[in-house]
Design a protein around this motif. Sequence first.
Motif, PDB file in Angstrom:
ATOM      1  N   SER A 195       0.834  -1.193   0.000  1.00  0.00           N
ATOM      2  CA  SER A 195       0.000   0.000   0.000  1.00  0.00           C
ATOM      3  C   SER A 195       0.872   1.248   0.000  1.00  0.00           C
ATOM      4  O   SER A 195       1.781   1.401   0.819  1.00  0.00           O
ATOM      5  N   ARG A 222       0.447   3.132   3.289  1.00  0.00           N
ATOM      6  CA  ARG A 222       1.265   2.596   4.389  1.00  0.00           C
ATOM      7  C   ARG A 222       2.714   3.001   4.219  1.00  0.00           C
ATOM      8  O   ARG A 222       3.380   3.408   5.189  1.00  0.00           O
ATOM      9  N   ARG A 223       3.238   2.881   3.013  1.00  0.00           N
ATOM     10  CA  ARG A 223       4.635   3.230   2.768  1.00  0.00           C
ATOM     11  C   ARG A 223       4.887   4.707   3.036  1.00  0.00           C
ATOM     12  O   ARG A 223       5.883   5.088   3.670  1.00  0.00           O
ATOM     13  N   PHE A 230      -0.767  10.226   9.002  1.00  0.00           N
ATOM     14  CA  PHE A 230      -1.761   9.280   8.484  1.00  0.00           C
ATOM     15  C   PHE A 230      -2.820  10.014   7.662  1.00  0.00           C
ATOM     16  O   PHE A 230      -3.201   9.567   6.571  1.00  0.00           O
TER      17      PHE A 230
END
Length: 483
Positions: free
Chosen positions: A5, A8-9, A198
Amino acid sequence: MKNRSITRRLFIQMIALILCFSGMILAGNLILIKPMVDKAIARDMKEAMVSLQELDFLAEPEVWIEQVQEIGRGQAFDITVESETGTLYSSSKELGIREPFERDNIPEGAWVKRNHGPIFPIERIREWEDRGDGIEFSILEEPKNNMDMVVSRSLLENGITIYLVQPIGPVMNAVQQANNLLIGGTLVFLLAAASAAFAISKTFTSPIKEMQEQVRRLSELDFSGQVKVNTGDELEALGKDIQELSDSLQTALQSLEKEIDSQKRLISDASHELRTPLTLIKGYADEIAAGYVPDAERQREYVAYIAEESAKMKRLINEILELSRLSSSHMNLNLETGDVKEAIEGFFDKYEGYVEEQEIDLSLDLIEAEGRFDPMRFEQILANFLSNAAKYGDEKRSVRVFMKESKETIRIHVFNSGPTIQEDLKEKIWRGFYKADESRSNGDSFGLGLSIVKAIQDLQGLDAGVTNADGGVVFWFDVQKNE
C-alpha cells in the motif's frame, strides 16, 4: 509480487523522517547543550574579567566598587577582589566570607575582610587552565552545597587577585528541565505527527487510488467511471488527463465499432450488389457453353449482356476501393486555389452531352468566389449530384445549381425536381448501398456515390448534406474559402 500500500509506505516514511529529525534534536540537545553552556559561561566571565583588569583598585574604594558592581550587574557569577592581606570586595556573603566586616567608607553591599587568607579552599579547586590575557579557569568542588562551580582568576601586577565564581548546578538543572520538557514535547509531537502523517497520507493517496481504479476500469473497457480530483495541483491535472483519455478512448471505441459495423455492412451490401451481375454472367455463360444458344445473333446478344454486367462489376469494385482509401484517410487531396464559379462552369461544359442525353433542364446561378479545392474531387462530387438528379428526378428534369458564401466557406447547392426525402432518412442515404425505396418511389439503390462524397468532405473537414425544397431536394457541399 506482493501488493504494498502506498498509503502505508508513505505513512512509515513520514514517521521515520519525523523520528530521525526528533532524535537528532534530542541527541544534539543532550550532547551539545553542556559544552555550549560551559562555553557561554566562560565567554561571559572572560569578557567581564577583561573589563575588571582595567580598573584601578588602588583608587578610592567607592570609585572602583561602583565600577565592579556595574560590570557584575545582570551577570550570574559572583565577583571577589582580594589583596595580599585579605578580601577587599565580594558580591556574595556565601563564598568563603565567614563573618563580613563592614567599614564606614565601604558602600552597602560590599564586604571587606582583613587577614583572612584565600577565600576559596585551595584543595577543592582543580588544576588551573590558562585561557590567555592573564586569565585562568578551573572548577571548584564546593562541599557545602555539594555542587561544582566555574572559577575564573586573574592575578594583577599590583598584588590584586580577581575571582569570578558561577555555580554550574542551577544552570544544569535548568538544562535538565528543558531536556525533560523537550522529551515530553517530542513524544506529544510524535503522536500528533503520526495522526497528521496518516491523514496526509490518506489525503495524498486517495486521488491516486481513484485514478488507479479508473485506469483499471479502462483496461476492461469500462468507461462508466469519472475521475474527480480537486487538489489544485499536478494530481488534479493528472486526473483530468486520465478522464480526457477515458473520454477519448470511449469516443474512439465507439467510432471503431461504427466503422466495423459500416465495413461489415459495406461488405454485405457489396456482396449483394455483386451477386446479381455474377448470376447473370454465369447464367448467360452457362447457356452459351451448353449449346443452348446456337443462333450467332443471340450469342452476340448474350456476350453483350456479359460485357455490360462485367463493366458494372468493375465500376462497383473501383468505387469500393476508392471509398476504402478515402475512409482510411490514406488518400491525399491535391488542393489548389481557383475560381469556384469557373470550376462549376467548366464541369458542365464537359458534361454538356450527358445533360442533353438525360434531357435535363439546367440553370446556373453562380457568384464570383475563390476557394481551395481538389479539382478532380470537386468534379466527382458534382458528377454524383448530377447523376442522382438524373436518376431520381421527375418528368420536369429540372436541375438548378446555385452558390452561397459565408465567412469561411462557399456552399454549392444542386437542386433537382422530384420526390422529397423523409426527415429520418436524410442521414441514412449517405451510407453505402442505402436503398432508395425507403425514401424514393422507384426502389433503386443510391449505391456508393453519396458515401464517396461524404468521405471526400470528411477528409477535408468540411460538410455535405441534403435538404428538402419546394418541389424537390437540394444536395449541397462546402468549399473552403481562400483567404
